[in-house]
Design a protein around this motif. Structure first.
Motif, PDB file in Angstrom:
ATOM      1  N   TYR A  91     -48.301  53.567  41.228  1.00 19.16           N
ATOM      2  CA  TYR A  91     -49.182  53.582  42.508  1.00 19.16           C
ATOM      3  C   TYR A  91     -48.533  53.861  43.678  1.00 19.16           C
ATOM      4  CZ  TYR A  91     -52.746  51.309  45.160  1.00 19.16           C
ATOM      5  OH  TYR A  91     -53.795  50.858  46.198  1.00 19.16           O
ATOM      6  N   THR A  92     -48.961  55.161  44.308  1.00 21.63           N
ATOM      7  CA  THR A  92     -48.145  55.794  45.357  1.00 21.63           C
ATOM      8  C   THR A  92     -48.299  55.301  46.758  1.00 21.63           C
ATOM      9  OG1 THR A  92     -49.410  57.568  45.430  1.00 21.63           O
ATOM     10  CG2 THR A  92     -47.628  57.804  43.761  1.00 21.63           C
ATOM     11  N   VAL A  93     -47.767  55.584  47.602  1.00 22.08           N
ATOM     12  CA  VAL A  93     -48.146  55.353  49.082  1.00 22.08           C
ATOM     13  C   VAL A  93     -49.536  56.041  49.395  1.00 22.08           C
ATOM     14  CG1 VAL A  93     -47.428  55.701  51.556  1.00 22.08           C
ATOM     15  CG2 VAL A  93     -45.892  55.043  50.007  1.00 22.08           C
ATOM     16  N   GLU A  94     -49.749  57.192  48.970  1.00 27.03           N
ATOM     17  CA  GLU A  94     -50.875  58.127  49.139  1.00 27.03           C
ATOM     18  C   GLU A  94     -52.022  57.273  48.556  1.00 27.03           C
ATOM     19  OE1 GLU A  94     -52.704  62.247  48.213  1.00 27.03           O
ATOM     20  OE2 GLU A  94     -50.770  61.910  47.630  1.00 27.03           O
ATOM     21  N   ASP A  95     -51.794  56.844  47.409  1.00 28.55           N
ATOM     22  CA  ASP A  95     -52.938  55.987  46.725  1.00 28.55           C
ATOM     23  C   ASP A  95     -53.335  54.779  47.395  1.00 28.55           C
ATOM     24  OD1 ASP A  95     -52.737  57.814  44.565  1.00 28.55           O
ATOM     25  OD2 ASP A  95     -51.603  56.622  43.464  1.00 28.55           O
ATOM     26  N   TYR A  96     -52.236  54.068  47.841  1.00 26.75           N
ATOM     27  CA  TYR A  96     -52.351  52.699  48.420  1.00 26.75           C
ATOM     28  C   TYR A  96     -53.351  52.834  49.980  1.00 26.75           C
ATOM     29  CZ  TYR A  96     -51.125  48.693  51.518  1.00 26.75           C
ATOM     30  OH  TYR A  96     -51.178  47.648  52.094  1.00 26.75           O
ATOM     31  N   ILE A  97     -52.956  54.004  50.633  1.00 23.02           N
ATOM     32  CA  ILE A  97     -53.567  54.194  52.109  1.00 23.02           C
ATOM     33  C   ILE A  97     -55.018  54.630  51.718  1.00 23.02           C
ATOM     34  CG2 ILE A  97     -53.507  55.620  54.028  1.00 23.02           C
ATOM     35  CD1 ILE A  97     -50.524  55.438  54.026  1.00 23.02           C
ATOM     36  N   LEU A  98     -55.171  55.465  50.656  1.00 19.52           N
ATOM     37  CA  LEU A  98     -56.514  55.846  50.575  1.00 19.52           C
ATOM     38  C   LEU A  98     -57.340  54.998  50.074  1.00 19.52           C
ATOM     39  CD1 LEU A  98     -55.915  59.411  49.064  1.00 19.52           C
ATOM     40  CD2 LEU A  98     -56.993  58.993  51.288  1.00 19.52           C
ATOM     41  N   ALA A  99     -56.826  53.949  49.060  1.00 23.21           N
ATOM     42  CA  ALA A  99     -57.619  52.737  48.729  1.00 23.21           C
ATOM     43  C   ALA A  99     -58.121  51.748  49.822  1.00 23.21           C
ATOM     44  CB  ALA A  99     -56.729  52.061  47.618  1.00 23.21           C
ATOM     45  N   LYS A 100     -57.058  51.697  51.007  1.00 20.90           N
ATOM     46  CA  LYS A 100     -57.271  50.760  51.940  1.00 20.90           C
ATOM     47  C   LYS A 100     -58.617  51.444  52.771  1.00 20.90           C
ATOM     48  CE  LYS A 100     -54.592  48.046  54.065  1.00 20.90           C
ATOM     49  NZ  LYS A 100     -54.489  46.824  54.152  1.00 20.90           N
ATOM     50  N   VAL A 101     -58.566  52.630  53.113  1.00 19.27           N
ATOM     51  CA  VAL A 101     -59.813  53.117  53.912  1.00 19.27           C
ATOM     52  C   VAL A 101     -60.996  53.040  53.123  1.00 19.27           C
ATOM     53  CG1 VAL A 101     -60.360  54.933  55.086  1.00 19.27           C
ATOM     54  CG2 VAL A 101     -58.117  54.598  54.929  1.00 19.27           C
ATOM     55  N   LYS A 102     -61.980  52.381  53.822  1.00 18.63           N
ATOM     56  CA  LYS A 102     -63.322  52.334  53.106  1.00 18.63           C
ATOM     57  C   LYS A 102     -64.182  53.508  53.211  1.00 18.63           C
ATOM     58  CE  LYS A 102     -63.187  47.431  54.309  1.00 18.63           C
ATOM     59  NZ  LYS A 102     -62.249  47.448  55.456  1.00 18.63           N
ATOM     60  N   PHE A 103     -63.605  54.711  53.796  1.00 12.39           N
ATOM     61  CA  PHE A 103     -64.530  55.948  53.845  1.00 12.39           C
ATOM     62  C   PHE A 103     -63.707  56.823  52.940  1.00 12.39           C
ATOM     63  CE2 PHE A 103     -65.140  53.580  57.664  1.00 12.39           C
ATOM     64  CZ  PHE A 103     -66.430  53.509  57.547  1.00 12.39           C
ATOM     65  N   GLU A 104     -64.605  58.051  52.853  1.00 11.74           N
ATOM     66  CA  GLU A 104     -63.869  59.411  52.117  1.00 11.74           C
ATOM     67  C   GLU A 104     -63.133  59.995  52.820  1.00 11.74           C
ATOM     68  OE1 GLU A 104     -65.012  63.109  49.401  1.00 11.74           O
ATOM     69  OE2 GLU A 104     -65.966  61.144  49.266  1.00 11.74           O
ATOM     70  N   VAL A 105     -61.571  60.200  53.120  1.00  7.19           N
ATOM     71  CA  VAL A 105     -60.837  60.631  53.783  1.00  7.19           C
ATOM     72  C   VAL A 105     -60.185  61.893  53.270  1.00  7.19           C
ATOM     73  CG1 VAL A 105     -58.987  60.687  55.349  1.00  7.19           C
ATOM     74  CG2 VAL A 105     -60.343  58.566  55.031  1.00  7.19           C
ATOM     75  N   PRO A 106     -60.252  63.193  53.818  1.00  7.49           N
ATOM     76  CA  PRO A 106     -59.789  64.360  53.149  1.00  7.49           C
ATOM     77  C   PRO A 106     -57.918  64.041  53.036  1.00  7.49           C
ATOM     78  CG  PRO A 106     -60.408  64.764  55.439  1.00  7.49           C
ATOM     79  CD  PRO A 106     -60.754  63.563  55.246  1.00  7.49           C
TER      80      PRO A 106
END
Length: 145
Positions: free
Chosen positions: A11-26
């Motif tokens: 579980y990487t930092v990138e995975d963590y931040i993308l999982a916390k945001v509720k919208f699809e982010v590039p």
């Protein structure tokens, strides 16, 4: 449901931040933030500096707030097959909530980065005062009633 420690994937930092945001982010939006915060995207979350990761998350929220409030989705169809992705619309309440969440992190960890505060100033007037001289320096006559 499996616990994070039981999953074979790191579980990487990138995975963590993308999982916390509720919208699809590039994902490309994350890399400048990671560079600014000196974070390696593929670093395991357990080995990372929590404060830096939280600040990167706040930076991503700020990126979303300062960007367009509506992002259109895309869809493809081919022979009965359909795929659609992306797209979100931020209401004024969403923007307010995201700004509050980002500012709460900034206030705790980096107070100089708090954004969106309205600045006000007060001007007091002493009224209009008559002039005794004109622009050249000649005395002006005053009519006394």
């Amino acid at each position: 449901m499996e616990a994070v420690s039981e999953v074979g994937k790191t579980y990487t930092v990138e995975d963590y931040i993308l999982a916390k945001v509720k919208f699809e982010v590039p994902v490309d939006a994350l890399y400048p933030i990671f560079v600014d915060r000196e974070i390696e995207a593929k670093t395991p979350m357990m080995d990372s500096d929590r404060a830096k990761v939280r600040l990167a998350y706040a930076d991503l929220l700020k990126w979303m707030i300062l960007g367009p409030s509506k992002v259109n989705n895309t869809s493809d169809t081919d022979n009965g097959w359909t795929h659609s992705s992306g797209g979100y619309q931020l209401s004024s309440d969403d923007i307010k909530d995201l700004k509050n969440e980002a500012n709460a992190i900034y206030k705790e960890l980096e107070p100089s980065s708090v954004f969106g505060r309205k600045t006000t100033f007060k001007m007091n007037s002493g009224g209009i005062k008559h002039s005794n001289m004109d622009l050249v320096g000649n005395p002006l006559p005053h009519i006394i009633r």
